[in-house]
Scaffold this motif. Structure first.
Motif, short mmCIF file in Angstrom:
data_model
loop_
_atom_site.label_atom_id
_atom_site.label_comp_id
_atom_site.label_asym_id
_atom_site.label_seq_id
_atom_site.Cartn_x
_atom_site.Cartn_y
_atom_site.Cartn_z
N LEU A 116 39.44 39.52 55.80
CA LEU A 116 38.67 38.99 54.66
C LEU A 116 38.88 37.48 54.53
N LEU A 117 40.12 37.05 54.71
CA LEU A 117 40.42 35.61 54.63
C LEU A 117 39.74 34.83 55.75
N ARG A 118 39.81 35.38 56.98
CA ARG A 118 39.18 34.66 58.10
C ARG A 118 37.67 34.58 57.91
N LEU A 169 39.93 38.45 46.58
CA LEU A 169 39.20 39.04 47.71
C LEU A 169 39.38 40.55 47.79
N ILE A 170 40.62 41.00 47.60
CA ILE A 170 40.91 42.43 47.71
C ILE A 170 40.23 43.20 46.57
N ALA A 171 40.28 42.64 45.37
CA ALA A 171 39.65 43.31 44.23
C ALA A 171 38.16 43.48 44.47
N GLY A 218 47.72 44.69 55.85
CA GLY A 218 48.08 43.28 55.60
C GLY A 218 48.17 42.94 54.13
N PHE A 219 47.89 43.87 53.28
CA PHE A 219 47.99 43.72 51.83
C PHE A 219 48.56 45.01 51.28
N PRO A 220 49.51 44.98 50.33
CA PRO A 220 50.18 43.80 49.80
C PRO A 220 51.19 43.20 50.77
N ARG A 221 51.48 41.91 50.57
CA ARG A 221 52.40 41.16 51.42
C ARG A 221 53.67 40.76 50.67
N ASN A 222 53.70 40.98 49.36
CA ASN A 222 54.91 40.69 48.58
C ASN A 222 54.92 41.60 47.35
N LEU A 241 41.56 44.14 39.76
CA LEU A 241 42.94 43.67 39.79
C LEU A 241 43.14 42.48 38.85
N ALA A 242 42.28 42.37 37.86
CA ALA A 242 42.38 41.23 36.94
C ALA A 242 43.71 41.26 36.19
N ARG A 243 44.19 40.08 35.83
CA ARG A 243 45.43 40.00 35.06
C ARG A 243 45.23 40.64 33.70
N SER A 244 46.24 41.38 33.22
CA SER A 244 46.08 42.04 31.92
C SER A 244 46.36 41.05 30.81
#
Ligand code: ADP
Ligand code: ADP
Ligand code: ZN
Length: 230
Positions: A34-36, A67-69, A85-89, A227-230
């Protein structure tokens, strides 16, 4: 099936994700792809991400989460998905869990494909990627029928700029520092299965299917995930 594939760069996550996606008829969602694509389109997000990717560092969480959302909201992901490759942390893992929970969903399993560093370097240095469909090849281990041409779509194969040896070493360091802690994280949640990534592609696939045991059935359709911030 809602599956995460973890593992160092070059472990074979993409190769396995593509095989399982074809087997189950659910999408592979690869944050790197997705990033590429964003970089190639020269979108604002792509321009922001490019510098991090070139030097093998993680792209800031908010960009990747966006991008993932967007990708998870698409209709084809409702019946399940394979994240590669997601999640990475840990931050990304927590945001994913919250986003899924909000629509009454959760991950079924996290499979970590393990591979020693020497193997990682061998695999990545020979990797070739299709420009058009992102299929993976290896000049020695998985060569295409015709050098430089994708068997699946006829697209041109290229070597990723971040697959240069020095950048690979940096990516391994980043994996150790940021991503490896996810093994403990998902272990504590009882979601983790570790699979040996050494061996032929079909052998590794069998190990993954065995680790998934009775789970390997695409789940029923669900609502979209945000995946929006709550
Ligand atoms: P590999 O398959 O070799 O592990 P990827 O294609 O997954 O590599 O990732 C390539 C690069 O894209 C990473 O080095 C990083 O810069 C960026 N990237 C991919 N996924 C993420 C993510 N979840 N978070 C932050 N950066 C990412
Ligand atoms: P990741 O997505 O984890 O970075 P890839 O699936 O892109 O890893 O695999 C890295 C390279 O190793 C590719 O060139 C791929 O063709 C090759 N590869 C993948 N799995 C195997 C395997 N089991 N044996 C040999 N080579 C493999
Ligand atoms: Zn192709």
């Amino acid at each position: 099936m809602r599956l995460v594939l973890l593992g160092p760069p070059g472990a074979g996550k993409g190769t396995q994700a593509q095989a399982l996606a074809a087997l189950w008829g659910i999408p592979q969602i690869a944050s790197g792809d997705l990033l590429r694509a964003a970089v190639r389109e020269d979108s604002e997000l792509g321009r922001e991400a490019a510098g991090y990717m070139e030097c093998g560092h993680l792209v800031p969480d908010e960009l990747v989460l966006k991008l993932i959302a967007e990708r998870l909201q698409k209709k084809d992901a409702r019946g399940g998905f394979i994240l590669d490759g997601f999640p990475r942390n840990v931050m990304q893992a927590e945001r994913l869990a919250v986003g899924l929970e909000r629509v009454g969903l959760k991950l079924d399993k996290v499979v970590a494909v393990m591979l020693p560093d020497e193997e990682v370097v061998k695999r990545i240095s020979g990797r070739r990627t299709c420009e058009d469909c992102a299929a993976m090849y290896h000049v020695v281990f998985e060569p295409p029928a015709k050098a430089g041409v994708c068997d699946k779509c006829g697209g041109e194969l290229y070597q990723r700029a971040d697959d240069a040896e020095e950048t690979v070493r940096e990516r391994i360091k980043v994996y150790e520092a940021a991503t490896r802690p996810l093994l403990d994280h998902y272990g504590r949640l009882g979601l983790l299965a570790k699979v040996d990534g050494v061996g032929r592609t079909d052998e590794v696939e069998k190990r993954i299917l065995a680790a998934l045991d009775g789970l390997a059935i695409p789940s029923q359709a669900g609502a979209g995930v945000g995946l929006a911030r709550s």
